[in-house]
Design a protein around this motif. Structure first.
Motif, PDB file in Angstrom:
ATOM      1  N   ALA A 129      40.301  47.167  13.122  1.00 58.67           N
ATOM      2  CA  ALA A 129      39.036  47.355  12.671  1.00 58.67           C
ATOM      3  C   ALA A 129      37.791  47.481  13.571  1.00 58.67           C
ATOM      4  N   GLY A 130      38.104  46.374  14.492  1.00 59.54           N
ATOM      5  CA  GLY A 130      37.154  45.960  15.507  1.00 59.54           C
ATOM      6  C   GLY A 130      37.101  46.665  16.963  1.00 59.54           C
ATOM      7  N   PRO A 131      36.145  46.434  17.745  1.00 63.00           N
ATOM      8  CA  PRO A 131      36.030  47.094  19.053  1.00 63.00           C
ATOM      9  C   PRO A 131      37.474  47.059  19.770  1.00 63.00           C
ATOM     10  N   ALA A 132      37.880  48.035  20.510  1.00 66.15           N
ATOM     11  CA  ALA A 132      39.125  47.980  21.157  1.00 66.15           C
ATOM     12  C   ALA A 132      39.334  46.686  22.153  1.00 66.15           C
ATOM     13  N   MET A 133      40.682  46.342  22.210  1.00 66.26           N
ATOM     14  CA  MET A 133      40.471  45.204  23.164  1.00 66.26           C
ATOM     15  C   MET A 133      41.838  45.534  24.004  1.00 66.26           C
ATOM     16  N   SER A 134      41.626  45.632  25.312  1.00 69.92           N
ATOM     17  CA  SER A 134      42.852  46.112  26.297  1.00 69.92           C
ATOM     18  C   SER A 134      43.868  45.025  26.252  1.00 69.92           C
ATOM     19  N   LEU A 135      45.084  45.805  26.934  1.00 74.53           N
ATOM     20  CA  LEU A 135      46.281  44.761  26.922  1.00 74.53           C
ATOM     21  C   LEU A 135      46.100  43.628  27.649  1.00 74.53           C
ATOM     22  N   ALA A 136      45.554  43.804  28.907  1.00 73.86           N
ATOM     23  CA  ALA A 136      45.141  42.729  29.754  1.00 73.86           C
ATOM     24  C   ALA A 136      44.363  41.398  28.969  1.00 73.86           C
ATOM     25  N   GLU A 137      43.445  42.115  28.266  1.00 74.27           N
ATOM     26  CA  GLU A 137      42.522  40.884  27.518  1.00 74.27           C
ATOM     27  C   GLU A 137      43.414  40.378  26.572  1.00 74.27           C
ATOM     28  N   GLY A 138      44.180  41.161  25.732  1.00 80.45           N
ATOM     29  CA  GLY A 138      45.100  40.477  24.749  1.00 80.45           C
ATOM     30  C   GLY A 138      45.946  39.587  25.214  1.00 80.45           C
ATOM     31  N   THR A 139      46.558  39.833  26.448  1.00 80.74           N
ATOM     32  CA  THR A 139      47.699  39.040  26.860  1.00 80.74           C
ATOM     33  C   THR A 139      46.847  37.765  27.386  1.00 80.74           C
ATOM     34  N   THR A 140      45.752  37.878  28.098  1.00 85.57           N
ATOM     35  CA  THR A 140      44.885  36.628  28.585  1.00 85.57           C
ATOM     36  C   THR A 140      44.575  35.855  27.538  1.00 85.57           C
ATOM     37  N   LEU A 141      44.268  36.373  26.233  1.00 85.38           N
ATOM     38  CA  LEU A 141      43.986  35.613  25.147  1.00 85.38           C
ATOM     39  C   LEU A 141      45.235  34.646  24.771  1.00 85.38           C
ATOM     40  N   VAL A 142      46.317  35.351  24.579  1.00 88.16           N
ATOM     41  CA  VAL A 142      47.500  34.625  24.108  1.00 88.16           C
ATOM     42  C   VAL A 142      47.668  33.447  25.401  1.00 88.16           C
ATOM     43  N   SER A 143      47.861  34.050  26.565  1.00 88.81           N
ATOM     44  CA  SER A 143      48.096  32.793  27.513  1.00 88.81           C
ATOM     45  C   SER A 143      47.023  31.680  27.439  1.00 88.81           C
ATOM     46  N   GLY A 144      45.663  32.170  27.580  1.00 91.37           N
ATOM     47  CA  GLY A 144      44.800  31.287  27.241  1.00 91.37           C
ATOM     48  C   GLY A 144      44.832  30.384  26.077  1.00 91.37           C
ATOM     49  N   ALA A 145      45.247  30.627  25.177  1.00 94.94           N
ATOM     50  CA  ALA A 145      45.081  30.122  23.738  1.00 94.94           C
ATOM     51  C   ALA A 145      46.148  28.680  23.998  1.00 94.94           C
ATOM     52  N   PHE A 146      47.279  29.003  24.709  1.00 87.45           N
ATOM     53  CA  PHE A 146      48.321  28.071  24.843  1.00 87.45           C
ATOM     54  C   PHE A 146      48.340  27.439  26.261  1.00 87.45           C
ATOM     55  N   ILE A 147      47.933  28.031  27.136  1.00 85.89           N
ATOM     56  CA  ILE A 147      48.203  27.624  28.484  1.00 85.89           C
ATOM     57  C   ILE A 147      47.903  26.045  28.863  1.00 85.89           C
ATOM     58  N   LEU A 148      46.867  25.500  28.159  1.00 86.83           N
ATOM     59  CA  LEU A 148      46.747  24.141  28.082  1.00 86.83           C
ATOM     60  C   LEU A 148      47.795  23.350  27.711  1.00 86.83           C
ATOM     61  N   GLY A 149      48.233  24.163  26.309  1.00 85.33           N
ATOM     62  CA  GLY A 149      49.410  23.289  25.877  1.00 85.33           C
ATOM     63  C   GLY A 149      50.636  23.302  26.627  1.00 85.33           C
ATOM     64  N   ALA A 150      50.880  24.387  27.632  1.00 84.79           N
ATOM     65  CA  ALA A 150      51.851  24.376  28.467  1.00 84.79           C
ATOM     66  C   ALA A 150      51.764  23.610  29.744  1.00 84.79           C
ATOM     67  N   LEU A 151      50.549  23.443  30.016  1.00 81.27           N
ATOM     68  CA  LEU A 151      50.040  22.491  31.239  1.00 81.27           C
ATOM     69  C   LEU A 151      50.344  20.953  30.812  1.00 81.27           C
ATOM     70  N   MET A 152      49.957  20.674  29.616  1.00 80.74           N
ATOM     71  CA  MET A 152      50.266  19.285  29.143  1.00 80.74           C
ATOM     72  C   MET A 152      51.727  18.822  28.601  1.00 80.74           C
ATOM     73  N   THR A 153      52.517  19.964  29.004  1.00 74.95           N
ATOM     74  CA  THR A 153      53.836  19.581  28.456  1.00 74.95           C
ATOM     75  C   THR A 153      54.462  18.409  28.711  1.00 74.95           C
ATOM     76  N   PRO A 154      54.426  17.948  30.148  1.00 78.36           N
ATOM     77  CA  PRO A 154      55.089  16.437  30.700  1.00 78.36           C
ATOM     78  C   PRO A 154      54.566  15.530  29.651  1.00 78.36           C
ATOM     79  N   ASP A 155      53.280  15.590  28.980  1.00 81.37           N
ATOM     80  CA  ASP A 155      52.791  14.469  28.415  1.00 81.37           C
ATOM     81  C   ASP A 155      53.663  14.219  27.026  1.00 81.37           C
TER      82      ASP A 155
END
Length: 448
Positions: free
Chosen positions: A193-219
């Motif tokens: 329904a909204g403005p088109a989002m590129s595959l790169a933008e979408g993948t970055t969004l997925v990775s960015g959403a949990f990249i800090l969760g991945a980074l803090m894994t040793p905690d």
């Protein structure tokens, strides 16, 4: 006395001893609570608003693979050493003062995430209750989460046992209720329904959403007992969390023709949905606050030479994060994710490269681990790590081809691995202190 203080502080500046480790299920439930949280609903809804279903599946798949690799490698380092990620960074590429920068990045970023999630909680409760202002709900939510996090890992585990099943019930109810009047086949093939989002933008969004969760894994994984536990809990939680929750939100966004996942869930699930929504946000937010406090404790220890209480730091960050939610940081959700998507991955790349490839400090870590202590000394700064961090962030931000988050982590990892191997000091052969052969002794004596 010192051991008891470390226990109460959840071993913020020491190794987690064997007797304080937990079963893999106890840790896995909390990891699944992170990945299957309301945050994934938000990301999935943004994807569904700007992408068709097929592209959303690809974005989630690529982002999930990246996250699983980073999470498993960092998690294994965490369970082996029993150290938080900011403390581990001292001997994994960054040096003492460099690790303080890592701690500050984690602390500031996760305080922001704390504000985002708390703002969503306040918005949902305001929509349900009506007259009470959002800022009041933000204060209530922030206070509850801060109180839980102050008491550390064990109380957070019990919170996960309650909130994760509740959230999964909500997810199932929302699917049935919101999609009951739509054909799933039509939703899969419908245009966003909204403005088109590129595959790169979408993948970055997925990775960015949990990249800090991945980074803090040793905690989190420093409380595991063995590396195999890390692999099991990661494969289960990331795969199921990303696909189950993320793709459900994509379909909900296609059905409702909006990315306002809060409105979708509260309108379809009513009072029960809103209350369970609140518990789901609580489950991710306690870990945002927990890791933020660990990062700041390490930074203060390095920069100020003072060991401060993790509990006290948790109270301060909780208050700051609550204030951020009250002033509306949630409105900048997407921009915030994209920024974190290029800043955090290079840090993970450097730590992984040093710990598993270059291994400059592994011998010191191994010796200290046998005695349950931390390595003595160590460099204040490791310039190579700062160069690789900057290079990864710049490549992730400005390289137009590829996926920014992938570009950033791979650049930092490869650059540190290659240069680190080339510049690592050569190991000198051990000195042989054994007596010389008898023939050599006799020759020397006869010649004297």
């Amino acid at each position: 006395m010192a051991a008891e203080a470390d226990r109460l502080d959840d071993y913020a500046l020491t190794r987690v001893p064997d007797e304080a480790r937990h079963s893999w299920i106890s840790v896995a439930v909390q990891r699944f609570g992170q990945v299957s949280s309301f945050q994934q609903f938000l990301v999935g809804a943004v994807l569904g608003f700007g992408m068709d279903f097929t592209d959303a599946v690809i974005a989630i798949t690529v982002g999930s693979v990246l996250l699983e690799i980073i999470t498993i490698l960092l998690g294994i380092a965490g369970v082996r050493e029993g150290l938080s990620v900011s403390l581990l960074a001292r001997w994994s590429g960054f040096g003492r003062k460099g690790s303080a920068l890592v701690g500050l990045l984690i602390a500031l970023s996760l305080a922001g995430w704390f504000g985002v999630q708390n703002g969503v909680f306040a918005q949902g409760m305001h929509d349900l209750a009506g007259g009470t202002p959002e800022w009041v709900w933000a204060l209530v939510g922030g206070a509850v989460i801060t109180a839980i996090t102050v008491y550390g890992f064990t109380v957070m585990a019990w919170t996960a046992y309650l909130t994760v099943p509740a959230f999964l019930v909500l997810a199932g109810y929302s699917i049935v209720d919101a999609l009951s009047e739509h054909s799933v086949g039509d939703l899969v093939t419908s245009a966003p329904a909204g403005p088109a989002m590129s595959l790169a933008e979408g993948t970055t969004l997925v990775s960015g959403a949990f990249i800090l969760g991945a980074l803090m894994t040793p905690d989190m994984t420093r409380f595991n007992r063995r590396p195999s536990d890390v692999v099991k809990q990661t494969l289960i939680s990331v795969t199921l969390g990303e696909y189950l929750i993320g793709l459900t939100a994509v379909l909900l966004a296609h059905a409702a023709r909006t990315s306002d996942i809060v409105g979708i869930i509260t309108s379809s699930s009513g009072v029960l949905g809103t209350l369970v929504l609140a518990t789901a946000i609580l489950k991710i937010n306690d870990w945002n606050l927990y890791s933020s406090s660990l990062g700041l404790v390490n930074s203060i220890d390095v920069l100020c030479g003072r060991r401060v209480s993790r509990r006290a730091v948790t109270l301060v960050i909780g208050a700051a994060g609550t204030a951020l939610s009250a002033v509306g940081i949630v409105d900048n959700f997407t921009d915030f994710l994209e920024t974190i998507g290029v800043l955090a991955p290079p840090v993970a790349g450097v730590i992984i490269a040093e710990y598993f490839v270059v291994r400059r400090f592994r011998a010191e870590l191994d010796r200290a681990r046998e005695s349950g202590t931390l390595p003595a000394g160590g460099a204040d700064w490791m310039p190579l790590s700062l160069v690789c961090w900057a290079a990864g962030a710049l490549v992730g931000e400005y390289l137009e081809s590829g996926i920014p988050a992938v570009n950033a982590v791979v650049t930092a990892l490869l650059l540190y691995s290659v240069v680190g191997k080339l510049t690592a000091p050569r190991r000198t052969p051990p000195v042989d202190h054994s007596p010389p052969p008898l023939a050599e002794v006799n020759t020397t004596q006869s010649g004297g």
